[in-house]
Design a protein around this motif. Structure first.
Motif, PDB file in Angstrom:
ATOM      1  N   VAL A  57     -90.509  -5.607  -9.733  1.00 38.07           N
ATOM      2  CA  VAL A  57     -90.186  -4.720 -10.580  1.00 38.07           C
ATOM      3  C   VAL A  57     -90.882  -3.348 -10.461  1.00 38.07           C
ATOM      4  CG1 VAL A  57     -90.117  -4.557 -13.126  1.00 38.07           C
ATOM      5  CG2 VAL A  57     -89.634  -6.451 -12.299  1.00 38.07           C
ATOM      6  N   GLY A  58     -92.106  -3.378  -9.984  1.00 40.04           N
ATOM      7  CA  GLY A  58     -92.613  -2.058  -9.930  1.00 40.04           C
ATOM      8  C   GLY A  58     -92.102  -1.268  -8.674  1.00 40.04           C
ATOM      9  N   MET A  59     -91.709  -1.734  -7.804  1.00 36.02           N
ATOM     10  CA  MET A  59     -91.168  -1.158  -6.769  1.00 36.02           C
ATOM     11  C   MET A  59     -89.636  -0.944  -7.006  1.00 36.02           C
ATOM     12  SD  MET A  59     -92.842  -2.737  -3.379  1.00 36.02           S
ATOM     13  CE  MET A  59     -91.396  -2.001  -2.395  1.00 36.02           C
ATOM     14  N   ALA A 115     -87.344   2.068  -4.587  1.00 40.39           N
ATOM     15  CA  ALA A 115     -86.545   1.756  -3.559  1.00 40.39           C
ATOM     16  C   ALA A 115     -84.931   1.719  -3.750  1.00 40.39           C
ATOM     17  CB  ALA A 115     -86.522   0.000  -3.618  1.00 40.39           C
ATOM     18  N   MET A 116     -84.553   2.420  -4.970  1.00 38.38           N
ATOM     19  CA  MET A 116     -83.294   2.676  -5.449  1.00 38.38           C
ATOM     20  C   MET A 116     -82.644   3.855  -4.544  1.00 38.38           C
ATOM     21  SD  MET A 116     -81.986   0.950  -7.568  1.00 38.38           S
ATOM     22  CE  MET A 116     -82.717  -0.717  -7.953  1.00 38.38           C
ATOM     23  N   PHE A 117     -83.348   4.454  -3.722  1.00 39.95           N
ATOM     24  CA  PHE A 117     -82.746   5.434  -3.017  1.00 39.95           C
ATOM     25  C   PHE A 117     -82.383   4.903  -1.665  1.00 39.95           C
ATOM     26  CE2 PHE A 117     -87.006   6.163  -1.798  1.00 39.95           C
ATOM     27  CZ  PHE A 117     -87.117   6.244  -0.213  1.00 39.95           C
ATOM     28  N   MET A 118     -82.938   3.621  -1.084  1.00 39.02           N
ATOM     29  CA  MET A 118     -82.417   3.186   0.030  1.00 39.02           C
ATOM     30  C   MET A 118     -81.543   1.812  -0.068  1.00 39.02           C
ATOM     31  SD  MET A 118     -86.208   2.927   2.213  1.00 39.02           S
ATOM     32  CE  MET A 118     -86.876   1.754   1.289  1.00 39.02           C
ATOM     33  N   LEU A 119     -81.523   1.103  -1.073  1.00 36.95           N
ATOM     34  CA  LEU A 119     -80.724   0.017  -1.638  1.00 36.95           C
ATOM     35  C   LEU A 119     -80.032   0.249  -2.782  1.00 36.95           C
ATOM     36  CD1 LEU A 119     -82.910  -2.737  -0.414  1.00 36.95           C
ATOM     37  CD2 LEU A 119     -80.955  -2.266   0.857  1.00 36.95           C
ATOM     38  N   LEU A 135     -78.200  -5.136  -4.439  1.00 35.02           N
ATOM     39  CA  LEU A 135     -78.954  -5.797  -3.220  1.00 35.02           C
ATOM     40  C   LEU A 135     -80.319  -5.935  -3.484  1.00 35.02           C
ATOM     41  CD1 LEU A 135     -76.796  -4.071  -0.217  1.00 35.02           C
ATOM     42  CD2 LEU A 135     -76.756  -6.201  -0.887  1.00 35.02           C
ATOM     43  N   TYR A 136     -80.956  -4.825  -4.134  1.00 31.32           N
ATOM     44  CA  TYR A 136     -82.367  -4.847  -4.301  1.00 31.32           C
ATOM     45  C   TYR A 136     -82.709  -6.015  -5.388  1.00 31.32           C
ATOM     46  CZ  TYR A 136     -86.927  -3.714  -5.663  1.00 31.32           C
ATOM     47  OH  TYR A 136     -88.463  -3.896  -5.714  1.00 31.32           O
ATOM     48  N   LEU A 137     -81.887  -6.351  -6.188  1.00 31.40           N
ATOM     49  CA  LEU A 137     -82.085  -7.403  -7.207  1.00 31.40           C
ATOM     50  C   LEU A 137     -82.058  -8.631  -6.778  1.00 31.40           C
ATOM     51  CD1 LEU A 137     -80.617  -5.897 -10.554  1.00 31.40           C
ATOM     52  CD2 LEU A 137     -83.032  -6.241 -10.196  1.00 31.40           C
ATOM     53  N   ALA A 173    -100.004  -1.733  -3.936  1.00 32.41           N
ATOM     54  CA  ALA A 173     -99.675  -0.850  -4.872  1.00 32.41           C
ATOM     55  C   ALA A 173    -100.084  -1.480  -6.178  1.00 32.41           C
ATOM     56  CB  ALA A 173     -98.101  -0.624  -5.015  1.00 32.41           C
ATOM     57  N   GLY A 174    -100.828  -2.525  -6.464  1.00 35.70           N
ATOM     58  CA  GLY A 174    -101.262  -2.821  -7.586  1.00 35.70           C
ATOM     59  C   GLY A 174    -100.080  -3.198  -8.761  1.00 35.70           C
ATOM     60  N   GLY A 175     -99.094  -3.760  -8.220  1.00 36.94           N
ATOM     61  CA  GLY A 175     -97.882  -3.934  -8.954  1.00 36.94           C
ATOM     62  C   GLY A 175     -96.914  -2.864  -9.157  1.00 36.94           C
ATOM     63  N   GLY A 176     -97.228  -1.986  -8.176  1.00 35.90           N
ATOM     64  CA  GLY A 176     -96.176  -0.738  -8.146  1.00 35.90           C
ATOM     65  C   GLY A 176     -96.190   0.208  -9.569  1.00 35.90           C
ATOM     66  N   GLY A 177     -97.036   0.105 -10.170  1.00 34.41           N
ATOM     67  CA  GLY A 177     -97.014   0.987 -11.358  1.00 34.41           C
ATOM     68  C   GLY A 177     -96.293   0.079 -12.435  1.00 34.41           C
TER      69      GLY A 177
END
Length: 169
Positions: free
Chosen positions: A99-101, A105-109, A113-115, A163-167
């Motif tokens: 969820v944090g990433m 990652a939305m600009f790549m996938l 697909l990401y979900l 990333a420690g949870g990606g924020g």
């Protein structure tokens, strides 16, 4: 001093615990097959006490007990609990890290697909744990534990660790 009289004082009528505490009679291999079987009284399926008074003891069949597995050991049970907790934390770590990433990652996938890949990653530790338990059911304990340790090394939730949870925290 007779221990049977002490045991009789600690049991109720019809209590099977007294019979469970008494040692099973030893098995005699040289006796004929007719003597090894306990006779049945004519009134029902209860054993008759008459053969014991004649010197022939009814013998319990211990082959079935020896063939059964001894069950899971204490050390194995503790290790399964610890590794089960690790896998549960991995599942939570993949969910938080995924969820944090998501925004990064939305600009790549595309979002679907990401979900889909995120939920596969979230379910991977639970699937590995379940598959290991099912596939090593009849095997040795060290095989089961080593397969779980290998899975714990492979399924580390790197987005959460790095990333420690990606924020998302």
């Amino acid at each position: 001093m007779n221990s049977d009289s002490e045991d009789d004082a600690l049991s109720w009528a019809g209590d099977d615990a007294l019979e469970a505490r008494r040692p099973a009679p030893s098995r005699r291999h040289d006796a004929p097959a007719a003597d090894r079987q306990a006779p049945v009284s004519g009134a029902g399926n209860e054993r008759s006490d008459a053969p014991a008074s004649r010197g022939v003891e009814p013998v319990a069949d211990t082959r079935a007990e020896e063939d059964e597995s001894q069950g899971i050991g204490t050390a194995t049970l503790v290790m399964l609990g610890i590794l089960g907790g690790v896998y549960l934390l991995y599942t939570i770590g993949w969910a938080i890290g995924g969820v944090g990433m998501q925004a990064k990652a939305m600009f790549m996938l595309p979002a679907p697909l990401y979900l889909a890949s995120m939920w596969i990653a979230v379910l991977a530790p639970a699937l590995w744990f379940t598959a290991t338990l099912l596939l090593t059911r009849g095997g040795r304990d060290w095989v089961r534990i080593s397969a779980l340790v290998v899975g714990a090394a492979l399924l580390v939730p790197w987005p959460f660790v790095v990333a420690g949870g990606g924020g998302a925290l």
